[in-house]
Scaffold this motif. Sequence first.
Motif, short mmCIF file in Angstrom:
data_model
loop_
_atom_site.label_atom_id
_atom_site.label_comp_id
_atom_site.label_asym_id
_atom_site.label_seq_id
_atom_site.Cartn_x
_atom_site.Cartn_y
_atom_site.Cartn_z
N ALA A 168 -15.11 -7.28 3.02
CA ALA A 168 -14.54 -6.09 3.66
C ALA A 168 -13.02 -6.07 3.47
CB ALA A 168 -14.89 -6.06 5.14
N SER A 169 -12.38 -7.24 3.49
CA SER A 169 -10.92 -7.28 3.33
C SER A 169 -10.52 -6.82 1.94
CB SER A 169 -10.37 -8.68 3.62
OG SER A 169 -11.20 -9.68 3.10
N LEU A 170 -11.39 -7.05 0.94
CA LEU A 170 -11.10 -6.56 -0.41
C LEU A 170 -11.27 -5.05 -0.48
CD1 LEU A 170 -12.82 -9.24 -2.68
CD2 LEU A 170 -10.44 -9.09 -1.98
N VAL A 171 -12.30 -4.53 0.22
CA VAL A 171 -12.54 -3.09 0.24
C VAL A 171 -11.33 -2.38 0.83
CG1 VAL A 171 -13.96 -1.24 1.23
CG2 VAL A 171 -15.04 -3.34 0.38
N GLU A 172 -10.82 -2.93 1.96
CA GLU A 172 -9.66 -2.33 2.61
C GLU A 172 -8.46 -2.31 1.67
OE1 GLU A 172 -7.39 -3.31 6.72
OE2 GLU A 172 -9.57 -3.19 6.85
N GLU A 173 -8.27 -3.42 0.93
CA GLU A 173 -7.17 -3.50 -0.02
C GLU A 173 -7.24 -2.42 -1.08
OE1 GLU A 173 -6.40 -8.27 -0.19
OE2 GLU A 173 -7.14 -7.24 -1.94
N SER A 174 -8.46 -2.20 -1.59
CA SER A 174 -8.60 -1.25 -2.70
C SER A 174 -8.26 0.16 -2.23
CB SER A 174 -10.01 -1.30 -3.28
OG SER A 174 -10.93 -0.74 -2.37
N HIS A 175 -8.28 0.40 -0.90
CA HIS A 175 -7.91 1.69 -0.35
C HIS A 175 -6.41 1.76 -0.05
CE1 HIS A 175 -11.83 3.50 -0.02
NE2 HIS A 175 -12.31 2.37 0.44
N ALA A 176 -5.69 0.67 -0.33
CA ALA A 176 -4.28 0.59 0.06
C ALA A 176 -3.39 1.54 -0.74
CB ALA A 176 -3.77 -0.84 -0.08
N ASP A 177 -3.94 2.13 -1.80
CA ASP A 177 -3.26 3.15 -2.63
C ASP A 177 -1.78 2.89 -2.89
OD1 ASP A 177 -2.84 3.87 0.04
OD2 ASP A 177 -4.07 5.68 -0.09
N GLY A 178 -1.43 1.67 -3.25
CA GLY A 178 -0.08 1.40 -3.73
C GLY A 178 1.01 1.37 -2.68
N LEU A 179 0.63 1.31 -1.40
CA LEU A 179 1.62 1.19 -0.33
C LEU A 179 1.66 -0.25 0.17
CD1 LEU A 179 0.81 4.37 1.81
CD2 LEU A 179 2.68 4.06 0.15
N LEU A 180 2.75 -0.65 0.80
CA LEU A 180 2.82 -1.96 1.43
C LEU A 180 1.87 -2.00 2.63
CD1 LEU A 180 6.66 -2.73 1.33
CD2 LEU A 180 4.88 -3.17 -0.39
N GLU A 181 1.52 -3.22 3.03
CA GLU A 181 0.62 -3.42 4.17
C GLU A 181 1.27 -2.99 5.48
OE1 GLU A 181 -2.55 -5.00 3.61
OE2 GLU A 181 -1.91 -4.56 1.56
N TYR A 182 0.45 -2.60 6.46
CA TYR A 182 0.96 -2.37 7.83
C TYR A 182 1.12 -3.72 8.53
CZ TYR A 182 -4.12 -2.67 8.56
OH TYR A 182 -5.43 -3.06 8.55
N PRO A 183 1.96 -3.79 9.59
CA PRO A 183 2.13 -5.07 10.30
C PRO A 183 0.89 -5.42 11.10
CG PRO A 183 3.37 -3.33 11.40
CD PRO A 183 2.80 -2.72 10.15
N VAL A 184 0.65 -6.72 11.26
CA VAL A 184 -0.52 -7.18 12.02
C VAL A 184 -0.07 -8.05 13.20
CG1 VAL A 184 -2.10 -7.05 10.06
CG2 VAL A 184 -0.83 -9.18 10.48
N TYR A 185 -0.88 -8.09 14.25
CA TYR A 185 -0.58 -8.81 15.49
C TYR A 185 -1.85 -9.48 16.00
CZ TYR A 185 3.36 -5.55 15.39
OH TYR A 185 4.46 -4.84 15.00
N THR A 186 -1.65 -10.62 16.73
CA THR A 186 -2.79 -11.25 17.41
C THR A 186 -2.38 -11.66 18.82
OG1 THR A 186 -4.53 -12.93 17.23
CG2 THR A 186 -2.29 -13.59 16.54
N LYS A 187 -3.28 -12.28 19.55
CA LYS A 187 -3.01 -12.65 20.94
C LYS A 187 -1.90 -13.73 21.03
CE LYS A 187 -7.55 -13.02 21.02
NZ LYS A 187 -7.82 -12.04 19.95
N PRO A 188 -1.10 -13.75 22.08
CA PRO A 188 -1.18 -12.89 23.28
C PRO A 188 -0.53 -11.52 23.04
CG PRO A 188 0.61 -14.45 23.53
CD PRO A 188 -0.04 -14.78 22.22
#
Length: 256
Positions: A168-188
């Motif tokens: 699924a992470s590869l599928v999401e990447e292929s939809h990234a259409d040449g833009l940089l990634e969004y920021p990610v966060y985890t707990k807390p």
Amino acid sequence: MRIDVVSIFPEYLAALDLSLIGKARRDGVLDIHIHDLREATTDRHRTVDDTPYGGGAGMVMKPEPWAQALSAVLADAPAPRPMLVVPSPAGAVFDQAMAYELAELDHLVFACGRYEGIDERAIDWAREEFDVRPVSLGDYVLNGGEVAVLAMVEAVGRLIPGVVGNPASLVEESHADGLLEYPVYTKPSSWRGRDIPEVLLSGNHARIAQWRRLEQLRRTAERRPDLLARLDTGALSDAEREVLRAGGSAPDGKGN
Ligand code: JFH
């Protein structure tokens, strides 16, 4: 996929035993063979280099050990005309599109040069038996091809089914259409006085997707404006246009 790597520093490639690539090897998904170029020499000193014709600094790799080593790889090849990737500061720049192309092939061979590079006649000789691509990792000078090969094997290898656990992470990447990634966060959700963006706690998946898309555009405009030239601006919403008009500057000075 079969991968052969030829180098005078085979120990440099030991990192390919680790992590997801190492696991894929042990699982038989990637069939990776590392070869010591010096094993293809016949003289007492196992010589692989000599002085450059025309003068200049440094040494150049002799063609004969390369022809011997690459012939030995061909003798064991699963199919005719493997792709020979030759890392070089003078190559075409490696990118995700090239990673996808290489991931489609059955057999990749990487020739790691050192010193000032490989005698060009060895590369030309190889074109009779291989499809040859001189490839650069980027516009800076390394001391040899090994680091570039580690990067390329990782980028290509992770596109092979069974190498990355969650496709699924590869599928999401292929939809990234040449833009940089969004920021990610985890707990807390609050850490050292810093809260995550409230939208991520909203449970509103459409709003979250919209926010992530705007963050991608904002970051790209800020850090990699060169990538925006390839964007289809006809398909942008008003909010997306506004982010680009502002040149990626955050609304309240948040520097991410
Ligand atoms: C490599 C090296 C060439 C001489 C710029 C003007 C003169 C040092 C093999 C790939 C990327 C590499 C790379 C790949 C293979 C080899 C060292 C070659 C010169 C440099 C100096 C030997 C470097 N993306 N960067 N570097 N070297 N050139």
